[in-house]
Each structure stands twice: as structure tokens, then as C-alpha cells.
Design an enzyme around this catalytic site. Sequence first.
Site, PDB file in Angstrom:
ATOM      1  N   CYS A 248     -32.539  16.731 -36.393  1.00  0.00           N
ATOM      2  CA  CYS A 248     -33.082  18.182 -36.618  1.00  0.00           C
ATOM      3  C   CYS A 248     -34.101  18.118 -37.885  1.00  0.00           C
ATOM      4  CB  CYS A 248     -31.775  19.247 -37.089  1.00  0.00           C
ATOM      5  SG  CYS A 248     -32.301  20.806 -37.314  1.00  0.00           S
TER       6      CYS A 248
ATOM      7  N   ASP B 101     -34.623  22.150 -25.723  1.00  0.00           N
ATOM      8  CA  ASP B 101     -34.538  22.814 -27.012  1.00  0.00           C
ATOM      9  C   ASP B 101     -35.263  23.808 -27.469  1.00  0.00           C
ATOM     10  OD1 ASP B 101     -35.037  22.626 -29.933  1.00  0.00           O
ATOM     11  OD2 ASP B 101     -34.634  20.415 -29.734  1.00  0.00           O
TER      12      ASP B 101
ATOM     13  N   HIS C  12     -31.243  21.165 -28.629  1.00  0.00           N
ATOM     14  CA  HIS C  12     -31.342  20.822 -29.995  1.00  0.00           C
ATOM     15  C   HIS C  12     -29.699  20.390 -30.238  1.00  0.00           C
ATOM     16  CE1 HIS C  12     -33.458  20.793 -33.551  1.00  0.00           C
ATOM     17  NE2 HIS C  12     -32.424  21.357 -34.166  1.00  0.00           N
TER      18      HIS C  12
END
Length: 234
Positions: free
Chosen positions: A110, A170, A202
Site C-alpha cells: 500500500c 483496486d 487493494h
Amino acid sequence: MQTEESAIGFLAGPDDAGPHPGVVMIPDVWGLADHTRDLARRLAAEGFVVLALDPYRKTGKGEFSEPAEAMQFIATLSDPLVIETIQDGIDFLRARDQVAERRIGITGFCMGGQYTLLAACECEGLSACAPFYGMLRYAAGLDPALKPRQPLDAVADLGCPVMGFYGAEDGIIPVADVQELRAKLAAGPHEAEIVLYPDAGHAFMNDSRPAMYREGAARDAWSRLVPFLKGALA
């Protein structure tokens, strides 16, 4: 396995004296947590000395509890200071007897994936880069002192091979950005592979977040990550 908590982060490595290749691991926006420590131990079990870095040592961590607040915080985070912190982590590993003169790579998740890619373009001493679903493009109008350049623009200065992992579902990173990254890396001098999982979004590696975790993608990514790092850091 040897583990150690310190001001710079969480260190995990094999029991023997080595030397072993090193890996700097950068956590997501929530900071150094048990999930990151678990990933560091898993990678250490594969024969690496892993430093799960505290990315906020120089910036401080903002106050946020919701994803939208976290994204706002990232937009105000000083990239130069985080890159300095990562360079400190690289130098810390390089000075360890258990790493000695072996090569060092970097991975992150991330926000950590974003800085993994930036670090491979700006830091000294990296021989492999493996970002997981890090943001590639910033919103317009951010302070240029804090965000001097987009990760997609920084890849022109990439200094090592890359294997990146992204999810087609995502909601933060558009597939078009991932495809642009793939094209720019293909035009560059270093070996690069971008893996895009069609059924993952994600944080698909994060098994502490069941709504986000995708076991198939996570297993496949890990099965690619380990040999990539072993080959690049040999």
C-alpha cells in the site's frame, strides 16, 4: 529465527551468522503492525535478514482511523523525509554482520509499495524492488516540497530490477496506471515484471483484513516474490 525490536523497526533473520541478503520492508499507512512483523518473519524463514521499517520515525504518524483520513494523511506526508528514513534502513542492514556485503532489496505494501518504488529510484544500495499495490499517481495540486514527483515519473531513474503486484479491482490504483507503469518499465534498462490479479483489490496480501484478503492472489504473489528476491540478491 532471530528477532529484534528497535527504534528503527522490527528485525528478523535466520539463526545462523550468515551473511544473508537483506530486505527492507515498508508497511502500509497504518504503520508497523503485527501483520508486517508476520510477513517479515515469513521472509526471514526464506533466508533473508528483514527490517520491517517504522516509516514515521522522522515524520511522525498522523491521527486517522478511517481509510479516507489515511489517504488525506498520505497526501501531506513528506516523501523526502520518508526516503531518508528508508535510506537509514538500508544503511542499518548494510552495517549488520549478518548481512555484511550481501545485496539488499526492498518491498512494501500500500503506502509502503508506493515508497518501495520511489526508494528504488532515489536510494543508494538497492538491488531489487518488489512493490505491492502502491499508489502510482498523486492527485493534482499537492505541495511540491512534500511530493516532488509522481512515482510514475520517478521510474525514469530506477536503479534495479522490479517485480510489482497489483489488483485489477483496486479502488485506489486504476488499472490504466498499472499498465502505464508496465510500459515505462518495459522501455527501461532493468528487468521488470508487473503482475495484475483480475480478482483481487487493494490489500489482497493482508490476511488480517478478511474483506480485502485474497488467498489465491496472496499465495501466487508470495511464490513469485521469494524467487525474485533470491535471484536478484544472489
